[in-house]
Design a protein around this motif. Structure first.
Motif, short mmCIF file in Angstrom:
data_model
loop_
_atom_site.label_atom_id
_atom_site.label_comp_id
_atom_site.label_asym_id
_atom_site.label_seq_id
_atom_site.Cartn_x
_atom_site.Cartn_y
_atom_site.Cartn_z
N PHE A 275 19.92 5.78 1.39
CA PHE A 275 19.74 6.41 2.69
C PHE A 275 20.19 7.86 2.57
O PHE A 275 20.87 8.23 1.61
N GLN B 143 21.38 11.56 5.01
CA GLN B 143 21.74 12.12 6.30
C GLN B 143 21.82 13.64 6.18
O GLN B 143 22.64 14.16 5.43
N LYS C 209 21.54 15.22 11.99
CA LYS C 209 20.54 14.15 12.10
C LYS C 209 21.18 12.79 11.81
O LYS C 209 22.25 12.71 11.21
N GLU C 210 20.49 11.75 12.22
CA GLU C 210 20.97 10.39 11.94
C GLU C 210 20.67 10.02 10.49
O GLU C 210 19.77 10.57 9.86
N ARG C 211 21.43 9.07 10.01
CA ARG C 211 21.19 8.54 8.66
C ARG C 211 19.83 7.83 8.66
O ARG C 211 19.55 7.04 9.55
N GLU C 212 19.03 8.11 7.64
CA GLU C 212 17.69 7.54 7.58
C GLU C 212 17.44 6.85 6.25
O GLU C 212 18.00 7.20 5.22
N PHE C 213 16.55 5.89 6.32
CA PHE C 213 16.16 5.11 5.16
C PHE C 213 15.36 5.97 4.19
O PHE C 213 14.52 6.77 4.59
N ALA D 283 10.36 5.13 2.24
CA ALA D 283 9.99 5.90 3.43
C ALA D 283 8.72 6.69 3.11
O ALA D 283 8.53 7.13 1.97
N ARG E 195 15.15 -1.53 5.68
CA ARG E 195 15.06 -0.18 6.23
C ARG E 195 16.15 0.08 7.27
O ARG E 195 16.27 1.18 7.79
N SER E 196 16.93 -0.95 7.56
CA SER E 196 17.96 -0.85 8.59
C SER E 196 19.34 -0.72 7.98
O SER E 196 19.73 -1.54 7.14
#
Length: 123
Positions: free
Chosen positions: A37, A39, A43-47, A61, A105-106
């Motif tokens: 992941f 970040q 911004k938010e942490r993303e996959f 992604a 992805r979560s």
């Protein structure tokens, strides 16, 4: 419980490459799904990418598909993220994670996290 330590981040120019490593300690790491992941500031942490331990199947992604590759060496208890054709928008702190949930992805399906490694792509 599994403990994770990332390495390999740094500063690279656009279109350059980096390989991130994530070394694991603890029992049964090979039976965990693994993921990366990222970040970026504000911004938010993303996959980014993940691999299932059962089948070895991978998930990416859309923003990194075709440029990044996740792979693991169970003999070394290490998971890697090969990043090619890097872009400035790839700049972020990258985290590796391990878990047993199937929603790869979560972030909620990962129970162990590394401390993160900074990747900066200059334009």
């Amino acid at each position: 419980q599994v403990q994770l330590v990332e390495s390999g981040g740094g500063l690279v120019q656009t279109e350059g490459s980096l390989r991130l490593s994530c070394a694991a300690s603890g029992r049964h790491f090979s039976s965990y799904n693994v993921g990366w992941f990222r970040q970026a500031p504000g911004k938010e942490r993303e996959f980014v990418a993940a691999m299932l331990w059962t089948t070895g199947s991978t998930n990416y992604a859309d923003s990194v598909k075709g440029r990044f590759t996740i792979f693991r060496d169970n003999g070394r208890d290490t998971v890697y993220l090969q990043m090619n054709s890097l872009k400035p928008e790839d700049t972020a702190i990258y985290y590796c994670a391990a878990g047993r949930g199937l929603r790869v992805r979560s972030i909620n399906d990962f129970v162990a996290w590394g401390q993160g490694t900074q990747v900066t792509v200059s334009s």
